[in-house]
Write a protein that holds these residues in place. Structure first.
Motif, PDB file in Angstrom:
ATOM      1  N   ASN A 120      36.580  38.116  28.400  1.00 24.39           N
ATOM      2  CA  ASN A 120      35.247  37.831  28.939  1.00 24.39           C
ATOM      3  C   ASN A 120      35.193  37.807  30.403  1.00 24.39           C
ATOM      4  O   ASN A 120      35.966  37.603  31.277  1.00 24.39           O
ATOM      5  N   SER A 121      33.820  38.359  30.849  1.00 23.91           N
ATOM      6  CA  SER A 121      33.622  38.561  32.172  1.00 23.91           C
ATOM      7  C   SER A 121      33.256  37.168  32.924  1.00 23.91           C
ATOM      8  O   SER A 121      33.881  37.241  34.018  1.00 23.91           O
ATOM      9  N   TYR A 133      38.374  31.027  30.323  1.00 23.69           N
ATOM     10  CA  TYR A 133      39.720  30.318  30.529  1.00 23.69           C
ATOM     11  C   TYR A 133      40.201  30.182  29.012  1.00 23.69           C
ATOM     12  O   TYR A 133      41.389  30.170  29.018  1.00 23.69           O
ATOM     13  N   LYS A 134      39.520  29.915  28.056  1.00 25.66           N
ATOM     14  CA  LYS A 134      39.973  29.820  26.880  1.00 25.66           C
ATOM     15  C   LYS A 134      40.721  31.133  26.184  1.00 25.66           C
ATOM     16  O   LYS A 134      41.755  31.133  25.619  1.00 25.66           O
ATOM     17  N   PHE A 135      40.084  32.086  26.690  1.00 23.11           N
ATOM     18  CA  PHE A 135      40.796  33.473  26.343  1.00 23.11           C
ATOM     19  C   PHE A 135      42.068  33.702  27.002  1.00 23.11           C
ATOM     20  O   PHE A 135      43.009  34.019  26.607  1.00 23.11           O
ATOM     21  N   ILE A 155      49.711  45.790  26.643  1.00 24.00           N
ATOM     22  CA  ILE A 155      48.304  45.067  26.558  1.00 24.00           C
ATOM     23  C   ILE A 155      47.518  46.063  27.359  1.00 24.00           C
ATOM     24  O   ILE A 155      47.894  46.289  28.719  1.00 24.00           O
ATOM     25  N   VAL A 156      46.629  46.685  26.916  1.00 23.19           N
ATOM     26  CA  VAL A 156      45.811  47.536  27.809  1.00 23.19           C
ATOM     27  C   VAL A 156      44.187  47.119  27.669  1.00 23.19           C
ATOM     28  O   VAL A 156      43.957  46.288  26.694  1.00 23.19           O
ATOM     29  N   GLY A 157      43.245  47.372  28.610  1.00 29.39           N
ATOM     30  CA  GLY A 157      42.002  47.201  28.603  1.00 29.39           C
ATOM     31  C   GLY A 157      41.339  46.478  29.771  1.00 29.39           C
ATOM     32  O   GLY A 157      41.996  46.576  30.936  1.00 29.39           O
ATOM     33  N   ASP A 158      40.107  46.162  29.634  1.00 28.82           N
ATOM     34  CA  ASP A 158      39.352  45.573  30.641  1.00 28.82           C
ATOM     35  C   ASP A 158      39.736  43.989  30.731  1.00 28.82           C
ATOM     36  O   ASP A 158      39.116  43.128  29.862  1.00 28.82           O
ATOM     37  N   LEU A 159      40.459  43.504  31.729  1.00 33.37           N
ATOM     38  CA  LEU A 159      41.112  42.058  31.517  1.00 33.37           C
ATOM     39  C   LEU A 159      39.998  41.506  32.703  1.00 33.37           C
ATOM     40  O   LEU A 159      40.168  40.191  32.846  1.00 33.37           O
ATOM     41  N   ASN A 160      38.948  41.962  33.261  1.00 27.37           N
ATOM     42  CA  ASN A 160      38.127  41.150  33.990  1.00 27.37           C
ATOM     43  C   ASN A 160      38.486  40.416  35.093  1.00 27.37           C
ATOM     44  O   ASN A 160      37.723  39.339  35.435  1.00 27.37           O
ATOM     45  N   ASN A 174      33.882  37.965  47.338  1.00 28.39           N
ATOM     46  CA  ASN A 174      34.072  37.760  45.757  1.00 28.39           C
ATOM     47  C   ASN A 174      35.057  36.557  45.616  1.00 28.39           C
ATOM     48  O   ASN A 174      35.233  36.561  44.539  1.00 28.39           O
ATOM     49  N   VAL A 175      35.610  35.796  46.770  1.00 24.11           N
ATOM     50  CA  VAL A 175      36.363  34.730  46.091  1.00 24.11           C
ATOM     51  C   VAL A 175      35.647  33.670  45.559  1.00 24.11           C
ATOM     52  O   VAL A 175      36.701  32.721  44.857  1.00 24.11           O
ATOM     53  N   LYS A 176      34.308  33.332  45.445  1.00 19.29           N
ATOM     54  CA  LYS A 176      33.972  32.363  44.612  1.00 19.29           C
ATOM     55  C   LYS A 176      33.228  32.864  43.404  1.00 19.29           C
ATOM     56  O   LYS A 176      32.443  32.256  42.599  1.00 19.29           O
ATOM     57  N   ARG A 177      33.363  34.343  43.225  1.00 22.71           N
ATOM     58  CA  ARG A 177      32.904  34.929  41.994  1.00 22.71           C
ATOM     59  C   ARG A 177      33.696  35.058  40.656  1.00 22.71           C
ATOM     60  O   ARG A 177      35.052  35.454  40.739  1.00 22.71           O
ATOM     61  N   ALA A 178      33.255  35.142  39.445  1.00 20.38           N
ATOM     62  CA  ALA A 178      34.170  35.175  38.417  1.00 20.38           C
ATOM     63  C   ALA A 178      34.585  36.654  38.363  1.00 20.38           C
ATOM     64  O   ALA A 178      33.943  37.792  39.182  1.00 20.38           O
ATOM     65  N   GLY A 179      36.111  36.785  38.382  1.00 17.56           N
ATOM     66  CA  GLY A 179      36.764  38.140  38.473  1.00 17.56           C
ATOM     67  C   GLY A 179      37.773  38.040  39.582  1.00 17.56           C
ATOM     68  O   GLY A 179      38.622  38.881  39.585  1.00 17.56           O
TER      69      GLY A 179
END
Length: 281
Positions: A120-121, A133-135, A155-160, A174-179
């Motif tokens: 999830n983004s 966080y659940k993911f 494990i491959v992919g977009d882990l965001n 970006n320290v306070k942004r998701a990601g």
């Protein structure tokens, strides 16, 4: 046919941002020349019939669509059929549909487990972040089980999540942004932390290897995603959020790692670049 033992196993992963749109922009040409054995796709956002029609019947395709039509979706396409595949992740009441797809592949008698995942983004301080966080919690539970299941797991992919400051060009902004939240990055400390070295906050790590960082070393990037806005791509103001996380046994077999960054902005067929890795089994 499975890849020959004399040829490394080539595994590519990409978030297509909608596979039908990606094919209209040139993904098919890229795939035709890359000699990929296993292709992991995230954000498919299409039907299984669409995938078969685009990739062709020479591919064996596994697809886990999202619960909401036209959203997310992960797939694994291979030259050989998977021995078994699984899509469940986390507790029964957690909806991971379209975000986690595992499969075991027999490569000349060697079983390789590959997961295509789309984390999830999220969005800081919203229910979307709670779901993220659940993911990540579910991944913490599943990674040791995967390593126990097969010493050659990937494990491959977009882990965001950009794990370190090296993984985001403009990390200070970006320290306070998701990601790039500290809480998200702590999960990755755990994923790739050494099993025999306990961290004060996280305990012993799970021992998975971040192939991109292992190959690149202590350098900025190389990035895998760039915003479509402004001059982010032209200025290489990107994020490294697309990963190959491997068990130590599989990581030791890596012979080549490439990010297929487009030559120019107008040649892109996704806002992500494919990550292509050769494993000499």
């Amino acid at each position: 046919m499975p890849p020959s033992s004399s040829k490394p196993l080539r595994i590519a992963s990409v978030n297509t941002n909608g596979v039908r749109a990606a094919y209209r922009k040139g993904m098919g040409d890229w795939l035709a020349r890359r000699d990929v054995d296993i292709l992991a796709i995230q954000e498919v956002r299409a039907s299984t019939d669409d995938l078969v029609g685009l990739l062709g019947e020479e591919w064996n395709i596994l697809h886990d669509p999202a619960t909401a039509k036209g959203r997310a979706g992960v797939a694994l396409a291979s030259r050989s059929k998977a021995a078994i595949h699984r899509v469940e992740l986390g507790p029964d009441d957690f909806d991971s549909a379209g975000r986690w797809l595992e499969a075991d592949f027999d490569v000349d008698g060697t079983i390789v487990t590959v997961v295509s995942t789309y984390v999830n983004s999220g969005e800081a301080d919203t229910p979307k972040q709670v779901e993220k966080y659940k993911f990540l919690d579910a991944m913490l539970e599943r990674l040791p089980e995967l390593a126990e299941h097969n010493e050659r797991a990937l494990i491959v992919g977009d882990l965001n999540v950009g794990h370190r400051t090296l993984d985001i060009k403009n990390w200070r902004g970006n320290v306070k942004r998701a990601g790039f939240l500290p809480e998200e990055r702590a999960y990755f400390d755990k994923f790739v932390g050494a099993e025999d070295e306990a961290d004060y906050n996280n305990g012993a790590g799970l021992g998975w290897i971040d192939i991109g960082r292992k190959v690149a070393g202590e350098v900025e990037g190389p990035y895998t995603w760039w915003s479509q806005r402004g001059q982010a791509f032209d200025n290489d103001t990107g994020w490294r959020i697309d990963y190959h996380l491997a068990t130590p046994k599989l990581a030791a077999s890596v012979v080549n790692y490439t990010i297929d960054r487009a030559a120019a902005y107008d040649e892109r067929w996704s806002d992500h670049a494919p990550v292509v890795v050769d494993y000499a089994l």
